[in-house]
Motif scaffolding. Sequence first.
Motif: not given
Ligand code: NIG
Length: 426
Positions: A73-75, A80-82, A103-105, A143-145, A176-178, A264-266, A316-321
């Motif tokens: 998770t990235h909770l 938010h990114r609605a 996006g992430i930025r 990863g959001y800082g 190393a997220h963005a 993860d993802h794959l 869940t990969d709980s994250n806003p994007g």
């Molecule tokens: O797991 N892929 C990179 N990280 C997240 C998405 C992060 C975002 O968009 O805020 C993910 O999908």
Amino acid sequence: MSRRTLWTNVQLATMTEGSPYGAVRDGALALSEGKIAWLGRFKDLPSEIHSSADEVIDGQGRWVTPGLIDCHTHLVYAGHRAGEFEMRLQGASYEEIARRGGGIRSTVGATRAADEAALLQQSERRLTSLLNEGVTTVEIKSGYGLDLETEMKILRVAGRLAGKFPVTVCPTYLGAHALPPEFEGRSDAYIDFVCREVLPRLAAEKLATAVDAFCERIGFTPEQTERVFKAATGLGLRVKIHAEQLSDQGGAALAARYKALSADHLEHLSEAGARALAGSGTVAVLLPGAFYFLRETRVPPVDLLRRYSVPMAVSTDSNPGTSPAGSLLLMLNMACTLFRLTPEEALAGVTRNAAKALGLEKRIGTLERGKDADFVVWDISEPAELAYAFGINPRRFVVRHGNIVNWFPSVAAPPCSPPPPGECPP
Ligand code: NIG
Ligand code: FE
């Protein structure tokens, strides 16, 4: 002497390997010092365990599973990114939005601006939604800082959540997220900063136990990811990777070489990648929420993962994007419906294999003697129901470290009596 609790009249989905759900019918579960002291058929319960129990709880025939584990998770983030959701519905892609500086930025901007108290408050809502469904362990990535100060703020908030709620939190540094705006055009210099300045500091302060990287066209190259892995493993930290989400970069094979906890993802994993994962101990973490929310069409190669006996987890990969999700139970259903996992594989994905994805398989993930007494008592008549229904929460009790976690309103509330005819319930 700690309190000894005995649960009787329970059906145990132990999730140990070898039989469907590791099921034990007409079972009993004895707890002591927050651990499982004994479990098995009630008829085999040693009389001294029965007689020495301080408290006996009748499970009324209900099913019990290990506490659920959300291993990706990235909770902790602000905002938010609605708006981006709306843009994507108008045809913009996730990658295009990221390349335009969204996006992430955009979440990085909001998270840098939020003070620690606000960040904690916003994150609590997402965490409690998971806990309400029986999650007892959660991984939380930074990863959001991206700058040192904000990454530390996020990881401190993760620690404060662990202090405030009945949950084990595994904090992961995802520097190393963005690429942060202050390093625009200098991604190698940013990786230097991650390896030389941030990682040693986080390791010294024990703010993170693992290190993740987004290895992708819009993230970091395999070479940059490997530099992060080298620095992290040199400091004694385990690694994991966001790999082959949008394209095949060979990230899973790289992770396997570093004995990563998970890849993860794959969705774009090749056969060579699956072969590399085999035997490395690295868990494949499937994230159906992100697949669904990005309206992806390429599913992860589940048959290959099965063929190479790569353990599969679900999260869940709980994250806003890509996955603003607050339900791990929903992910069970999606893992089956979208990725064709069996309900048993999906449940193993949020218990036994999720524990392995966090390096905690000796302590949690299955119901076994000596493991933590973290479990969930469900109002279901067979375990497959957990993956079958969606939008329904059959959690009855959550037990963590031997104690019933009774702060959920619906658990604490007495049974309601029907209102008199003609009157509305309050
Ligand atoms: O797991 N892929 C990179 N990280 C997240 C998405 C992060 C975002 O968009 O805020 C993910 O999908
Ligand atoms: Fe993620």
